[in-house]
Design an enzyme around this catalytic site. Sequence first.
Site: not given
Ligand code: KIV
Length: 262
Positions: A113, A81, A42, A180
């Site tokens: 997340e 995502d 995302d 992260e």
């Molecule tokens: O959205 C994204 O690029 C991510 C990565 C940083 C893991 O979630």
Amino acid sequence: MNTEDIKKLKTAGKKIVAITAYDWATASLCRDAGPDIVLVGDSLSMVALGYDTTLPVTMDEMVHHAKAVVRAGLAALIVADMPFMSFNVSAESAVYNAGRFIKEAGVKAVKIEGGIGLSPVVRLLVERGIPVMGHIGLTPQDILVMGGYKVQAKTPEKIELLIKDAKALEEAGAFSVVLECVPAEVGKLLSDSIGIPVIGIGAGPFCDGQIMVFSDLTGLYEKKKAKFVKVYADAGTVIKDAVRKYADEVRNGDFPDKEHSY
Ligand code: KIV
């Protein structure tokens, strides 16, 4: 690659290579490196759509871009995502939205997340046949409550909570977890604490794998960079020079020349 192949890499002690991509072009540019996982992150919201955070990007936009990444036909496991508010409003909408990524875009897994509080959603999606990658530590979708992008898990109590998050996600059936922005020793502790792969971003060298944002490592995203970002090539400068040369040549009549005319 499928999720079992990814888990086996940890068992075999092989580092997992993950990278983000946002369309057919960026995914195709990753092909030669043979990444194990390509994430339609995302971060699309910021690096491709120009928003300041990851919050505005919609399911429709994510599906549209995920389809383009899948069209590149990479051997990697393609993960999409789940954007802000697409998985935590109701169980029904979480299943529906995750299902859209599988059915419409053709990805093979989704990323969510959140930690222990989200583990029931992870369990539900896995029960419905949708593989899930977790994401803990710094979770950018929580930027408004976190008040900034800060290093996480800096106290023993916070580290304890993070381990609980990771274990809850594993127990709920997640096939891997992105970790992260935590100190390197926390990355090691987490990787040693659970059986599924921990894919780090700003989580030090001891994680089972690493993920980087395509636009960061290629120098295509010029806004503020986190300490963990390594720019492997400054493609942004190369492209800007090329466009400037083209504009100059059009203005002074050097392009198109004989070679580029019929
Ligand atoms: O959205 C994204 O690029 C991510 C990565 C940083 C893991 O979630």
